[in-house]
Write an enzyme that holds these catalytic residues in place. Sequence first.
Site, PDB file in Angstrom:
ATOM      1  N   ASN A 209      44.358  83.259  49.472  1.00 10.99           N
ATOM      2  CA  ASN A 209      43.887  81.989  50.050  1.00 10.99           C
ATOM      3  C   ASN A 209      44.510  81.713  51.425  1.00 10.99           C
ATOM      4  OD1 ASN A 209      42.322  81.657  47.822  1.00 10.99           O
ATOM      5  ND2 ASN A 209      43.557  80.054  46.871  1.00 10.99           N
TER       6      ASN A 209
ATOM      7  N   ARG B 294      33.043  83.203  50.693  1.00 13.40           N
ATOM      8  CA  ARG B 294      33.163  81.775  50.892  1.00 13.40           C
ATOM      9  C   ARG B 294      34.128  81.425  52.034  1.00 13.40           C
ATOM     10  NH1 ARG B 294      31.041  77.811  48.560  1.00 13.40           N
ATOM     11  NH2 ARG B 294      31.966  75.867  49.196  1.00 13.40           N
TER      12      ARG B 294
ATOM     13  N   ASP C 116      32.499  82.494  44.418  1.00 15.73           N
ATOM     14  CA  ASP C 116      32.533  82.384  42.965  1.00 15.73           C
ATOM     15  C   ASP C 116      31.454  81.476  42.417  1.00 15.73           C
ATOM     16  OD1 ASP C 116      34.640  83.980  42.367  1.00 15.73           O
ATOM     17  OD2 ASP C 116      36.133  82.449  42.791  1.00 15.73           O
TER      18      ASP C 116
END
Length: 436
Positions: free
Chosen positions: A25, A99, A123
Amino acid sequence: MTNESFAVTGGRSLRGDLVPQGAKNEALQVLCAVLLSAEPVTIANVPEIRDVAMLLDLLRGLGVEVEKLNSDTYRFTAREVDLDYVQSDAFEDKARRIRGSVMLIGPLLARYGRAFLPKPGGDKIGRRRLDTHFLGLQQLGAQFDYDVDRNQYSVTAKKLKGTYILMDEISLTGTANVIMAAVLAEGVTRIYNAACEPYIQQLCRMLTRMGAKIEGLGSNLLAITGVEELGGTEHRILPDMIEIGSFIGLAAMTQSEITIKDVQVHELGIIPRVFEKMGVQLEIKGDDIHIPYQEEYEIQTFIDGSIMTIYDAPWPGFTPDLMSIILVMATQAKGSLLVHQKMFESRLFFVDKLIDMGAQIILCDPHRATVIGLNRRFQLRGIEMTSPDIRAGVALLIAALSAKGTSIIHNINQIDRGYQRIDERLRAIGAQIERV
């Protein structure tokens, strides 16, 4: 994209050291931030995972010079950026699949005054709206458009101006996007209800070294004074706390003795404490976490004896990315647990696979599941299953490693999106896992 599966033979105790990869992340944020400067930015501890590879591809397409200095270190120079590439079919095809591509908007808008983005993928864990990103950028003075025919977003601005922004949800990527836009905006931007995960703190530290002026680090109120331009810097990505949590769960489930090396304990927040509530013994030795062999682990109860509830919350609460690991662990624990997944409504839909393996779980609704721990009286049994998303995929892998017999896990490109060569690393400590 290869259609690979894992064949996992479970029921073996593992032993050895695991080194966590760089945080996925954080990587996706800091890699987008290299677009904010024309000077070289060097980033170390970059994880070798599918999502990062796709983002590196997008950066190369935009004209960023990407030099690989060693296995996990890259130097980026975004001197000349090709904005026309953003409207090409090649960009659209790649950006849709990841994403993290949404975080290219803030830097491109801040430095060049325009950005385009196809509706991104990622996801299947429920609705993940992008409103927060665009509302924040609009408040800084950007014009927002959505092209229905091309299914494409565009934002433009002559000059971004600092303002007061109340984030309508505590979005990690939304906060990152607004920070990256605000560092080059005119005047002061105050972002309230900002996400404050270590990932965001790391992004802010990196931007500050590049010359940005950011106050309020680690809190949910950030004050950013815009500057004319940013310079280069060197940055090291933190170890991935989701992988660290996954390894703790793996050790408990498989009755293994594992040491997780160099975890930067001070950045893990509440995570070790939640695993202790699950009955896992953790020994913190310097910057390593040692999980000794445990015959059984017992879930604590609340003070009045009622069933423990574990729920996710924005940082410094417990991260939603580890909820599936907690749920899987509870199946073989002593005691019962209510898992309350508040932030995404489809994250618990993998429990049917665990029920097929013999787990005792009641799915109360899309957000809550009650798990009755079997305390190893009945071992889970191996089955054939498909991974629905990154985090559930690893939870199912852990279940398979503790189960009796062989499991086949399909759609493992979902796992490869977030975990670097997980099969090789687990084989090194004794796991029986093959790619087929």
